[in-house]
Enzyme design. Structure first.
Site, PDB file in Angstrom:
ATOM      1  N   LYS A   1       0.879  -1.184   0.000  1.00  0.00           N
ATOM      2  CA  LYS A   1       0.000   0.000   0.000  1.00  0.00           C
ATOM      3  C   LYS A   1       0.909   1.224   0.000  1.00  0.00           C
ATOM      4  O   LYS A   1       1.481   1.590   1.019  1.00  0.00           O
ATOM      5  CB  LYS A   1      -0.882  -0.014   1.248  1.00  0.00           C
ATOM      6  CG  LYS A   1      -2.169   0.785   1.134  1.00  0.00           C
ATOM      7  CD  LYS A   1      -2.047   2.280   1.121  1.00  0.00           C
ATOM      8  CE  LYS A   1      -1.769   3.046   2.358  1.00  0.00           C
ATOM      9  NZ  LYS A   1      -1.643   4.502   2.078  1.00  0.00           N
TER      10      LYS A   1
ATOM     11  N   GLU B   1       9.889  15.941  15.505  1.00  0.00           N
ATOM     12  CA  GLU B   1      10.253  15.832  14.091  1.00  0.00           C
ATOM     13  C   GLU B   1       9.487  16.873  13.279  1.00  0.00           C
ATOM     14  O   GLU B   1       8.271  16.993  13.406  1.00  0.00           O
ATOM     15  CB  GLU B   1       9.934  14.433  13.568  1.00  0.00           C
ATOM     16  CG  GLU B   1      10.420  14.232  12.150  1.00  0.00           C
ATOM     17  CD  GLU B   1      10.231  12.794  11.664  1.00  0.00           C
ATOM     18  OE1 GLU B   1       9.126  12.265  11.799  1.00  0.00           O
ATOM     19  OE2 GLU B   1      11.209  12.225  11.140  1.00  0.00           O
TER      20      GLU B   1
ATOM     21  N   GLU C   1       9.128   1.729  11.169  1.00  0.00           N
ATOM     22  CA  GLU C   1      10.224   2.663  10.904  1.00  0.00           C
ATOM     23  C   GLU C   1       9.620   4.046  10.968  1.00  0.00           C
ATOM     24  O   GLU C   1       8.890   4.447  10.058  1.00  0.00           O
ATOM     25  CB  GLU C   1      10.794   2.359   9.509  1.00  0.00           C
ATOM     26  CG  GLU C   1      12.187   2.833   9.326  1.00  0.00           C
ATOM     27  CD  GLU C   1      13.096   2.229  10.355  1.00  0.00           C
ATOM     28  OE1 GLU C   1      13.564   2.987  11.214  1.00  0.00           O
ATOM     29  OE2 GLU C   1      13.315   1.001  10.339  1.00  0.00           O
TER      30      GLU C   1
END
Ligand code: UN1
Length: 498
Positions: free
Chosen positions: A179, A389, A254
């Site tokens: 996907k 982040e 990840e």
């Protein structure tokens, strides 16, 4: 090599065939540098997920029983096809997600490297042969595939990351449903076309386009999916992990990074400047491995800041297909707004904007989602901009006094993907290699550019302890089976008979 039906209308790849979404619905994919339409892609749902998982399940036994060296031969052909098509694939990718052509070529190259590496694994897939404790008995461990794997991939490495995941899964004998991110479906379909042209049997690799909630999560929850390999944000990673836990599924995550480059007073500053610029502003700062913190020793700070600001201001923004462009757009408007919010937060917390700090909208740039390369100074380690982040072209400068302080600042975030140190002192470099607690450490190089033959991944909130690429990948995509063969002709009882 064109998986398009006609007129820029693209389809899913299920059971070796190109198929629209069962609902007939589509979504648009646009060039972030100028808003041009690249094509329409199937907005898939439950029925498409069902069809893809059924195809992968049906193909599993045939693929598992295909000798691994033969599986490897297909991967060699995929590598060769990607190499032949590299330029076209890179150009399509630049239009799709914005990074400059030099970098999209690198992205395709990472897929080629992985194809050849994993093809070679087809002749290894090492298990273990160990002595048995009883006479006339053999003991060994072999690697079995998990079954059907769902690979859910991000937009920033549209071919490299799908390649890491699918190629490792496939060489181990798993079948796959991929996907891709809604911002980059075309590159995933181009990869699927390479597999099809290389002779991969139908159903072994399937690609279903669509959103995380309509395709991604149904895949994660599907009882016939045995493992999930996910790259993306921490928020979604948590959802994936929680959903998978209900069925005890194996998951590799990840997730984010807050990577730092440490520059010591004794560093080669020419080299450090190049490494920092490349790591902070390459891919417009949109790598998990991008450098978003510069941890600089006091003596080098002023000169380094001045040189970085001069160079960052001179970076040329534009369309990634233009040879003169050094920095492309950010992926979309909402991501750009999020980057800009962080610059505001940094200022509220007392940081100073040395350069950039706003949208870039001169001339043709106004057609796309560009952001100025930004350097923030006077950042302290606990500011949000030093902890969270941002995923954009924003670098925060943090001053430290010593190596020990630099290492402590590096390690004190919720992430732990990549870090780097610039120094000429071999003792300092050794200490850094030992004490930096990230999954990847660089000495005298920036934080980006990991090679596929070593494990890729991070500590703490960057993931859940698994590694991709290199040998790490096979650990995730295989399950150990311990086999004992007794050729004594009598019942021998381990731990009892001696
Ligand atoms: C990512 O940003 O998710 O090490 C992957 C690197 C690249 C891969 C980055 N080889 O920068």
């Amino acid at each position: 090599m064109q998986p398009s039906n006609a007129n820029g209308v693209y389809a899913n790849f299920i059971n070796g065939k190109w198929q629209p979404a069962a609902s007939g619905e589509t979504f648009e994919n646009r060039d972030p540098a100028n808003g041009e339409l690249i094509g329409t892609f199937p907005r898939s749902g439950a029925a498409d997920v069902e069809a893809a998982v059924a195809a992968a399940r049906a193909a599993f036994d045939g693929w598992r029983l295909t000798p691994a060296p033969k599986r490897g031969e297909i991967l060699y052909r995929v590598g060769h096809i990607l190499q032949e098509r590299k330029e076209d694939l890179a150009r399509a990718m630049t239009r799709e997600m914005g990074k400059v052509l030099m970098e999209t070529r690198g992205d395709v190259q990472e897929g080629i490297d992985m194809a050849y590496y994993m093809a070679g694994e087809g002749r290894r897939l090492f298990g273990a042969v160990v002595p048995a404790e009883l006479p006339n008995k053999a003991a060994m461990g072999v690697r079995d595939p998990l079954g059907v794997i769902a690979c859910i991939t991000p937009w920033n490495f549209p071919m490299a990351i799908p390649s890491w995941k699918t190629m490792a899964a496939l060489i181990a004998g798993n079948t796959v449903v991929l996907k891709p991110a809604t911002d980059t479906p075309l590159s995933a379909l181009n990869l699927a076309q390479a597999f099809a042209d290389a002779g991969l049997p139908p159903g072994v690799l399937n690609v279903v386009c669509g959103t995380g909630s309509e395709v991604g999560m149904p895949l994660v929850r599907h009882p016939q999916v045995n493992g999930i390999s996910f790259t993306g944000s921490n928020a979604i990673g948590r959802e994936v992990n929680v959903a998978a836990a209900e069925q005890f599924k194996r998951v590799t995550l990840e997730l984010g990074g807050k990577n730092a480059i440490i520059v010591m007073d004794d560093a080669d500053l020419d080299l450090a400047v190049e490494g920092i610029l490349w790591s902070a502003f390459g891919t417009t700062g949109q790598r998990c491995t991008a450098c978003s913190r510069l941890i600089v020793q006091r003596g080098a700070r002023r000169e380094l800041e001045a040189r970085l600001v001069e160079r960052a201001r001179a970076l040329r923004l534009g369309h990634g297909l233009d040879d003169a462009t050094q920095v492309g757009p950010v992926i979309n408007a909402s991501q750009r707004a999020s980057i800009h919010r962080y610059v505001g937060i940094a200022q509220d917390e007392g940081a100073k904007v040395l350069c950039g700090g706003n949208f870039a909208e001169e001339g043709d740039l106004a057609k796309g989602t560009f952001y100025q390369p930004t350097i923030l100074s006077d950042v302290t380690p606990q500011m949000r901009v030093a902890q969270e982040e941002i995923f954009g072209p924003v670098l925060s400068v943090i001053e430290v006094a010593t190596l020990e302080e630099a290492i402590a600042v590096n390690n004190d975030t919720r992430y732990g993907l990549s870090s780097a140190i610039f120094t000429r002192d071999i003792n300092a470099a050794q200490v850094a290699m030992r004490d930096l607690t990230t999954g990847i450490v660089y000495v005298n190089a920036g934080t980006i550019g990991a090679e596929i033959q070593l494990p890729f991944g991070g500590t703490r909130g960057t993931g859940n302890g698994h590694r991709e690429a290199g040998l790490g990948a096979l650990e995730f995509f295989t399950e150990w089976k311990a086999i004992y063969i007794d050729y004594s002709g009598k019942l021998q009882r381990a731990q009892i008979d001696s």
